[in-house]
Motif scaffolding. Structure first.
Motif, PDB file in Angstrom:
ATOM      1  N   MET A   1       0.958  -1.247   0.027  1.00  0.00           N
ATOM      2  CA  MET A   1      -0.018   0.119  -0.021  1.00  0.00           C
ATOM      3  C   MET A   1       0.804   1.354   0.011  1.00  0.00           C
ATOM      4  SD  MET A   1      -3.149  -0.958   2.271  1.00  0.00           S
ATOM      5  CE  MET A   1      -3.737   0.904   2.342  1.00  0.00           C
ATOM      6  N   ASP A   2       1.900   1.342   0.703  1.00  0.00           N
ATOM      7  CA  ASP A   2       2.850   2.575   0.905  1.00  0.00           C
ATOM      8  C   ASP A   2       3.483   2.789  -0.482  1.00  0.00           C
ATOM      9  OD1 ASP A   2       2.018   2.916   3.398  1.00  0.00           O
ATOM     10  OD2 ASP A   2       3.854   2.300   4.407  1.00  0.00           O
ATOM     11  N   ALA A   3       3.895   1.830  -0.941  1.00  0.00           N
ATOM     12  CA  ALA A   3       4.679   1.915  -2.318  1.00  0.00           C
ATOM     13  C   ALA A   3       3.451   2.454  -3.698  1.00  0.00           C
ATOM     14  CB  ALA A   3       5.219   0.448  -2.668  1.00  0.00           C
ATOM     15  N   VAL A   4       2.458   1.911  -3.483  1.00  0.00           N
ATOM     16  CA  VAL A   4       1.529   2.229  -4.536  1.00  0.00           C
ATOM     17  C   VAL A   4       1.089   3.618  -4.328  1.00  0.00           C
ATOM     18  CG1 VAL A   4      -0.777   1.624  -5.283  1.00  0.00           C
ATOM     19  CG2 VAL A   4       0.747  -0.036  -5.080  1.00  0.00           C
ATOM     20  N   GLY A   5       0.692   3.946  -3.049  1.00  0.00           N
ATOM     21  CA  GLY A   5       0.398   5.341  -2.579  1.00  0.00           C
ATOM     22  C   GLY A   5      -1.245   5.298  -2.811  1.00  0.00           C
ATOM     23  N   GLN A   6      -1.694   6.555  -2.469  1.00  0.00           N
ATOM     24  CA  GLN A   6      -3.074   6.807  -2.562  1.00  0.00           C
ATOM     25  C   GLN A   6      -3.787   7.256  -3.662  1.00  0.00           C
ATOM     26  OE1 GLN A   6      -4.908   6.544   0.555  1.00  0.00           O
ATOM     27  NE2 GLN A   6      -2.980   5.485   1.124  1.00  0.00           N
ATOM     28  N   PRO A   7      -4.887   7.273  -3.876  1.00  0.00           N
ATOM     29  CA  PRO A   7      -5.717   7.595  -5.117  1.00  0.00           C
ATOM     30  C   PRO A   7      -5.725   9.208  -5.067  1.00  0.00           C
ATOM     31  CG  PRO A   7      -7.207   6.547  -3.609  1.00  0.00           C
ATOM     32  CD  PRO A   7      -5.927   6.246  -3.036  1.00  0.00           C
TER      33      PRO A   7
ATOM     34  N   GLN B   1      -5.521   3.065 -12.624  1.00  0.00           N
ATOM     35  CA  GLN B   1      -4.615   4.639 -12.278  1.00  0.00           C
ATOM     36  C   GLN B   1      -3.324   4.013 -11.645  1.00  0.00           C
ATOM     37  OE1 GLN B   1      -6.102   7.465 -13.112  1.00  0.00           O
ATOM     38  NE2 GLN B   1      -7.322   6.206 -14.248  1.00  0.00           N
ATOM     39  N   ILE B   2      -2.925   2.985 -11.617  1.00  0.00           N
ATOM     40  CA  ILE B   2      -1.516   2.273 -10.993  1.00  0.00           C
ATOM     41  C   ILE B   2      -0.746   2.048 -12.215  1.00  0.00           C
ATOM     42  CG2 ILE B   2      -0.412   0.916  -9.455  1.00  0.00           C
ATOM     43  CD1 ILE B   2      -3.217   0.027  -8.252  1.00  0.00           C
ATOM     44  N   ARG B   3       0.208   2.976 -12.284  1.00  0.00           N
ATOM     45  CA  ARG B   3       1.187   2.907 -13.171  1.00  0.00           C
ATOM     46  C   ARG B   3       2.272   2.009 -12.749  1.00  0.00           C
ATOM     47  NH1 ARG B   3       0.337   4.724 -18.123  1.00  0.00           N
ATOM     48  NH2 ARG B   3      -1.306   6.070 -18.023  1.00  0.00           N
ATOM     49  N   VAL B   4       2.670   1.197 -13.696  1.00  0.00           N
ATOM     50  CA  VAL B   4       3.818   0.245 -13.450  1.00  0.00           C
ATOM     51  C   VAL B   4       5.160   1.139 -13.510  1.00  0.00           C
ATOM     52  CG1 VAL B   4       4.759  -1.946 -14.286  1.00  0.00           C
ATOM     53  CG2 VAL B   4       2.473  -1.742 -14.257  1.00  0.00           C
ATOM     54  N   ARG B   5       5.860   0.458 -12.433  1.00  0.00           N
ATOM     55  CA  ARG B   5       7.337   1.318 -12.345  1.00  0.00           C
ATOM     56  C   ARG B   5       7.994   0.334 -11.570  1.00  0.00           C
ATOM     57  NH1 ARG B   5       3.970   4.193  -8.345  1.00  0.00           N
ATOM     58  NH2 ARG B   5       5.247   3.627  -6.339  1.00  0.00           N
ATOM     59  N   GLU B   6       9.432   0.332 -11.680  1.00  0.00           N
ATOM     60  CA  GLU B   6      10.414  -0.571 -11.249  1.00  0.00           C
ATOM     61  C   GLU B   6      10.170  -0.935  -9.757  1.00  0.00           C
ATOM     62  OE1 GLU B   6      15.099  -0.514 -12.164  1.00  0.00           O
ATOM     63  OE2 GLU B   6      14.167   1.176 -12.423  1.00  0.00           O
ATOM     64  N   ASP B   7       9.920   0.097  -9.049  1.00  0.00           N
ATOM     65  CA  ASP B   7       9.954  -0.222  -7.494  1.00  0.00           C
ATOM     66  C   ASP B   7       8.675  -0.920  -7.138  1.00  0.00           C
ATOM     67  OD1 ASP B   7       8.525   2.361  -8.144  1.00  0.00           O
ATOM     68  OD2 ASP B   7       8.637   2.718  -6.038  1.00  0.00           O
ATOM     69  N   LEU B   8       7.773  -1.286  -8.100  1.00  0.00           N
ATOM     70  CA  LEU B   8       6.574  -2.047  -7.748  1.00  0.00           C
ATOM     71  C   LEU B   8       6.632  -3.501  -8.263  1.00  0.00           C
ATOM     72  CD1 LEU B   8       3.475   0.349  -8.966  1.00  0.00           C
ATOM     73  CD2 LEU B   8       4.645   0.056  -6.721  1.00  0.00           C
ATOM     74  N   ASP B   9       8.028  -3.838  -8.705  1.00  0.00           N
ATOM     75  CA  ASP B   9       8.256  -5.123  -8.664  1.00  0.00           C
ATOM     76  C   ASP B   9       7.856  -6.131  -7.896  1.00  0.00           C
ATOM     77  OD1 ASP B   9       9.460  -6.944 -10.560  1.00  0.00           O
ATOM     78  OD2 ASP B   9      11.162  -7.387  -9.407  1.00  0.00           O
TER      79      ASP B   9
ATOM     80  N   GLU C   1     -10.852   8.696  -6.212  1.00  0.00           N
ATOM     81  CA  GLU C   1     -11.578   8.325  -5.004  1.00  0.00           C
ATOM     82  C   GLU C   1     -12.995   8.568  -5.297  1.00  0.00           C
ATOM     83  OE1 GLU C   1     -10.768  10.377  -1.352  1.00  0.00           O
ATOM     84  OE2 GLU C   1      -8.826   9.488  -1.324  1.00  0.00           O
ATOM     85  N   ASP C   2     -13.196   9.589  -5.898  1.00  0.00           N
ATOM     86  CA  ASP C   2     -14.725   9.977  -6.404  1.00  0.00           C
ATOM     87  C   ASP C   2     -15.217   8.771  -7.064  1.00  0.00           C
ATOM     88  OD1 ASP C   2     -14.693  12.190  -5.174  1.00  0.00           O
ATOM     89  OD2 ASP C   2     -14.714  13.619  -7.155  1.00  0.00           O
ATOM     90  N   MET C   3     -14.462   8.260  -8.047  1.00  0.00           N
ATOM     91  CA  MET C   3     -15.030   7.095  -8.663  1.00  0.00           C
ATOM     92  C   MET C   3     -15.207   5.716  -8.016  1.00  0.00           C
ATOM     93  SD  MET C   3     -16.259   6.324 -11.673  1.00  0.00           S
ATOM     94  CE  MET C   3     -16.299   7.972 -12.203  1.00  0.00           C
ATOM     95  N   LEU C   4     -14.238   5.531  -7.036  1.00  0.00           N
ATOM     96  CA  LEU C   4     -14.321   4.374  -6.289  1.00  0.00           C
ATOM     97  C   LEU C   4     -15.568   4.213  -5.614  1.00  0.00           C
ATOM     98  CD1 LEU C   4     -10.620   4.233  -4.659  1.00  0.00           C
ATOM     99  CD2 LEU C   4     -12.026   2.254  -5.682  1.00  0.00           C
ATOM    100  N   ASP C   5     -16.295   5.520  -5.118  1.00  0.00           N
ATOM    101  CA  ASP C   5     -17.545   5.387  -4.522  1.00  0.00           C
ATOM    102  C   ASP C   5     -18.520   4.360  -5.399  1.00  0.00           C
ATOM    103  OD1 ASP C   5     -16.808   7.059  -2.464  1.00  0.00           O
ATOM    104  OD2 ASP C   5     -17.720   8.936  -3.401  1.00  0.00           O
ATOM    105  N   PHE C   6     -18.396   4.258  -6.641  1.00  0.00           N
ATOM    106  CA  PHE C   6     -19.198   3.387  -7.449  1.00  0.00           C
ATOM    107  C   PHE C   6     -18.576   1.799  -7.441  1.00  0.00           C
ATOM    108  CE2 PHE C   6     -19.555   7.681  -8.983  1.00  0.00           C
ATOM    109  CZ  PHE C   6     -20.788   7.796  -8.939  1.00  0.00           C
ATOM    110  N   ALA C   7     -17.719   1.527  -6.776  1.00  0.00           N
ATOM    111  CA  ALA C   7     -17.122   0.358  -6.668  1.00  0.00           C
ATOM    112  C   ALA C   7     -17.820  -0.467  -5.844  1.00  0.00           C
ATOM    113  CB  ALA C   7     -15.755   0.330  -6.724  1.00  0.00           C
ATOM    114  N   TYR C   8     -17.646  -1.793  -5.801  1.00  0.00           N
ATOM    115  CA  TYR C   8     -18.540  -2.745  -5.038  1.00  0.00           C
ATOM    116  C   TYR C   8     -17.552  -2.896  -3.911  1.00  0.00           C
ATOM    117  CZ  TYR C   8     -19.934  -7.328  -3.446  1.00  0.00           C
ATOM    118  OH  TYR C   8     -20.391  -8.431  -2.663  1.00  0.00           O
ATOM    119  N   ASP C   9     -18.029  -3.013  -2.700  1.00  0.00           N
ATOM    120  CA  ASP C   9     -17.281  -3.365  -1.334  1.00  0.00           C
ATOM    121  C   ASP C   9     -15.881  -2.972  -1.355  1.00  0.00           C
ATOM    122  OD1 ASP C   9     -16.573  -4.901   0.847  1.00  0.00           O
ATOM    123  OD2 ASP C   9     -16.181  -6.900  -0.160  1.00  0.00           O
ATOM    124  N   VAL C  10     -15.834  -1.487  -1.196  1.00  0.00           N
ATOM    125  CA  VAL C  10     -14.837  -0.703  -1.353  1.00  0.00           C
ATOM    126  C   VAL C  10     -14.168  -0.925   0.348  1.00  0.00           C
ATOM    127  CG1 VAL C  10     -13.861   1.502  -1.440  1.00  0.00           C
ATOM    128  CG2 VAL C  10     -15.508   0.969  -3.061  1.00  0.00           C
TER     129      VAL C  10
END
Ligand code: FES
Length: 106
Positions: A58-64, A87-95, A69-78
């Protein structure tokens, strides 16, 4: 290349080698990971690419950002570790990143 692991609700795991700069959603779709619908194609406008980020990441990925965040309100079981995978871009440190696919989208 960065390794991503998706875990389906039934426990099936999908490991993919992802190109840096692509999104976690794009790689799921490209590799046929079930349960990532991504109806809007990555525009942060549908919430059907919802995933749960593994607690350890979670820390590495960061906050929305606000729009996500507004769009997440429409997701199921948040949950606190919910993110829209387009909205999560792949980068080296997420290996090694692990995300779980929810029971259903929307
Ligand atoms: Fe639509 Fe992510 S693909 S919000």
């Amino acid at each position: 290349m960065t390794k991503l692991t998706y875990i389906a609700p039934d426990g099936a795991t999908f490991e993919v080698e992802a190109e840096d700069g692509s999104t976690v959603m794009e790689n799921a779709v490209r590799h046929g990971v079930p349960g990532i619908e991504a109806e809007c194609g990555g525009a942060c406008a549908c919430a059907t690419c919802h995933v749960y980020v593994d607690e350890e990441w979670m820390d590495a990925v960061g906050q929305p950002e606000a729009m996500e965040e507004d769009m997440l309100d429409f997701a199921y079981d948040v949950r606190p570790n919910s993110r829209l995978s387009c909205q999560i871009r792949v980068r080296e440190d997420l290996d090694g990143l692990v995300v779980r696919v929810p029971e259903r989208q929307g």
